[in-house]
Design a protein around this motif. Structure first.
Motif, PDB file in Angstrom:
ATOM      1  N   ILE A 125       0.864  -1.296   0.012  1.00 23.51           N
ATOM      2  CA  ILE A 125      -0.111  -0.009   0.145  1.00 23.51           C
ATOM      3  C   ILE A 125       0.848   1.270   0.173  1.00 23.51           C
ATOM      4  N   THR A 126       1.918   1.364   0.853  1.00 25.94           N
ATOM      5  CA  THR A 126       2.671   2.302   0.678  1.00 25.94           C
ATOM      6  C   THR A 126       3.486   2.441  -0.652  1.00 25.94           C
ATOM      7  N   ALA A 127       3.920   1.568  -1.309  1.00 25.67           N
ATOM      8  CA  ALA A 127       4.514   1.590  -2.725  1.00 25.67           C
ATOM      9  C   ALA A 127       3.293   1.969  -3.770  1.00 25.67           C
ATOM     10  N   ILE A 128       2.170   1.558  -3.447  1.00 24.95           N
ATOM     11  CA  ILE A 128       0.840   1.978  -4.278  1.00 24.95           C
ATOM     12  C   ILE A 128       0.947   3.804  -4.128  1.00 24.95           C
ATOM     13  N   GLY A 129       0.733   3.842  -2.872  1.00 18.49           N
ATOM     14  CA  GLY A 129       0.463   5.302  -2.480  1.00 18.49           C
ATOM     15  C   GLY A 129       1.858   6.107  -2.866  1.00 18.49           C
ATOM     16  N   MET A 130       2.958   5.907  -2.800  1.00 21.91           N
ATOM     17  CA  MET A 130       3.708   6.589  -3.292  1.00 21.91           C
ATOM     18  C   MET A 130       3.868   6.984  -4.971  1.00 21.91           C
ATOM     19  N   ILE A 131       3.653   5.955  -5.550  1.00 21.49           N
ATOM     20  CA  ILE A 131       3.716   6.008  -7.125  1.00 21.49           C
ATOM     21  C   ILE A 131       2.473   6.954  -7.229  1.00 21.49           C
ATOM     22  N   ALA A 132       1.293   6.485  -6.858  1.00 13.78           N
ATOM     23  CA  ALA A 132       0.272   7.255  -7.346  1.00 13.78           C
ATOM     24  C   ALA A 132       0.162   8.586  -6.879  1.00 13.78           C
ATOM     25  N   GLU A 133       0.649   8.954  -5.730  1.00 14.87           N
ATOM     26  CA  GLU A 133       0.965  10.368  -5.490  1.00 14.87           C
ATOM     27  C   GLU A 133       1.795  11.211  -6.443  1.00 14.87           C
ATOM     28  N   ASN A 134       2.701  10.695  -6.994  1.00 13.27           N
ATOM     29  CA  ASN A 134       3.688  11.236  -7.890  1.00 13.27           C
ATOM     30  C   ASN A 134       3.053  11.416  -9.127  1.00 13.27           C
ATOM     31  N   LEU A 135       2.487  10.294  -9.631  1.00  9.09           N
ATOM     32  CA  LEU A 135       1.662  10.427 -10.791  1.00  9.09           C
ATOM     33  C   LEU A 135       0.743  11.386 -10.883  1.00  9.09           C
TER      34      LEU A 135
ATOM     35  N   ILE B  73      10.879  -1.999  -1.228  1.00 10.81           N
ATOM     36  CA  ILE B  73      11.016  -0.506  -1.125  1.00 10.81           C
ATOM     37  C   ILE B  73      12.365  -0.443  -0.583  1.00 10.81           C
ATOM     38  N   LEU B 105       7.495   9.023 -16.069  1.00 13.00           N
ATOM     39  CA  LEU B 105       7.437  10.226 -15.138  1.00 13.00           C
ATOM     40  C   LEU B 105       8.744  10.731 -14.997  1.00 13.00           C
ATOM     41  N   ILE B 107      10.387  14.178 -12.704  1.00  8.47           N
ATOM     42  CA  ILE B 107      10.117  15.674 -12.033  1.00  8.47           C
ATOM     43  C   ILE B 107      11.674  16.171 -11.455  1.00  8.47           C
ATOM     44  N   PHE B 132      10.692   2.892  -9.561  1.00  2.00           N
ATOM     45  CA  PHE B 132      10.185   4.295  -9.006  1.00  2.00           C
ATOM     46  C   PHE B 132      11.423   4.925  -8.205  1.00  2.00           C
ATOM     47  N   ILE B 143      11.425   2.370  -5.193  1.00  2.00           N
ATOM     48  CA  ILE B 143      10.295   1.376  -5.238  1.00  2.00           C
ATOM     49  C   ILE B 143      10.388   0.639  -6.535  1.00  2.00           C
ATOM     50  N   LEU B 157      -4.221   3.540  -9.592  1.00  2.00           N
ATOM     51  CA  LEU B 157      -3.383   3.349  -8.512  1.00  2.00           C
ATOM     52  C   LEU B 157      -3.940   4.387  -7.440  1.00  2.00           C
ATOM     53  N   SER B 158      -4.177   5.719  -7.980  1.00  2.00           N
ATOM     54  CA  SER B 158      -4.179   6.798  -7.123  1.00  2.00           C
ATOM     55  C   SER B 158      -5.411   6.658  -6.536  1.00  2.00           C
ATOM     56  N   SER B 161      -5.137   4.200  -3.693  1.00  2.00           N
ATOM     57  CA  SER B 161      -4.248   4.708  -2.486  1.00  2.00           C
ATOM     58  C   SER B 161      -5.376   5.601  -1.674  1.00  2.00           C
TER      59      SER B 161
END
Lengths: 158, 167
Positions: A125-135, B73, B105, B107, B132, B143, B157-158, B161
């Motif tokens: 979930i942490t990995a998903i969260g980080m990738i999603a947030e940056n996307l 990670i 991506l 940045i 990532f 990641i 995924l967003s 999340s």
């Protein structure tokens, strides 16, 4: 009636413990007769019949031999039983201990497994969260860049 | 005959060694190049993913897990012993060396550098590996995901999340 009077006298002596053996025999014989007795004497019949019957009970000839046999045989059986019960209880204790250890081990393993799975889930979930947030941030930055371009284009056009 | 046999053996050996090289994912390669104690590593391997699939009740997460075969990670926090900038440069160099990837991506600003790379892209728009990297003043996060991940679903995924954040 005179006979009864004599018996009554003997009974009085019997209750005061003054009768001799001969008189007691007379009483027992009297009450063992099957004749009808007056009510005040009838009540003593069962007592004297009982006493007579008790006196008649005798031990058999082989009573001692039987008793000896039982006495000598008796210790073996309880000894054997106690040994068996001791063994059984010993094995039960071992089995119970093993069962307890296995149960503790099983629950500890299950607990560890759940903890590992929870940690793994959190990692995913942490990995998903980080990738999603940056996307998302990337998308926002692209949108902003496009808007700026659009503004520049409009400004240049004007 | 001998020449043919020697040729076949040599070819097999070459394939074997190449396969070993291919088998290594990015995070494994990177960890070989840094001191072990510097990084905090959290790995979810295939057997744990299989266990999570059975355990998971959330459908979206389960769908993601179905495409996943490995997740790791790596976190390197800044400290007196660690020059984080050098690690950030090192990790970017490693990404270039890792193979032909596609930059999904990127940045770059004063505060941070973020890079999302996909490798082993298939014809049906799926990625075999995702890397990532996020490097800022305080921490370097890498990641690494392998499996057969739908690139189109990465955007979803967003949502996933967000739903976890609500919980």
């Amino acid at each position: 009636m005179d006979n009864y009077k004599y018996i009554e006298e003997l009974l009085d002596k019997y209750w005061t413990c003054e009768t001799n053996l001969e008189e007691e025999t007379i009483l027992r014989e009297f009450f063992s007769q099957e004749q009808e007795l007056p009510a005040h004497l009838q009540q003593y019949r069962h007592l004297f019949i009982y006493l007579q019957e008790e006196q008649e009970i005798k031990l058999s000839a082989d009573f001692e031999a039987q008793l000896l046999e039982k006495i000598t045989a008796q210790p073996r059986t309880p000894h054997f039983v106690s040994r068996t019960s001791y063994r059984t209880s010993f094995f039960f204790k071992i089995a119970a201990g093993l069962l307890l250890l296995l149960s503790i081990g099983f629950f500890a393993q299950q607990h560890q497994k759940i903890q590992e799975q929870t940690a793994a889930r959190e990692t995913v979930i942490t990995a998903i969260g980080m990738i999603a947030e940056n996307l998302q941030q990337g998308e926002t930055m692209i949108d902003e860049g496009l808007k700026q371009l659009e503004t520049l284009y409009i400004n240049n056009k004007n | 005959m001998k020449k043919i046999l020697t040729g076949i053996i040599a070819l097999l050996l070459l394939l074997g060694s190449s396969k070993a090289g291919w088998g290594q994912n990015f995070s494994e390669k990177f960890l070989e190049h840094i001191p072990k104690k510097t990084a905090i590593v959290a790995t979810v391997n295939s057997s744990m993913i299989e266990a999570l699939k059975k355990w998971e009740v959330d459908e979206e997460l389960q769908a993601f897990l179905n495409e996943l075969s490995f997740l790791r990670i790596i976190t390197i926090p800044t400290s007196a012993d660690i020059n984080l900038d050098s690690y950030c440069i090192k990790v970017r160099e490693q990404v270039k060396k890792h193979g032909q990837g596609e930059e999904l991506l990127s940045i770059n600003d004063k505060q941070r550098q973020t890079l999302l790379m996909i490798f082993d892209k298939t014809a049906n728009n799926k990625a075999g590996e995702i890397v990532f990297i996020n490097c800022d003043e305080s921490v370097l996060v890498i990641i690494n995901i392998t499996g057969n991940i739908s690139i189109g679903n990465l955007g979803q995924l967003s949502n996933l999340s967000k739903s976890f954040k609500k919980l």
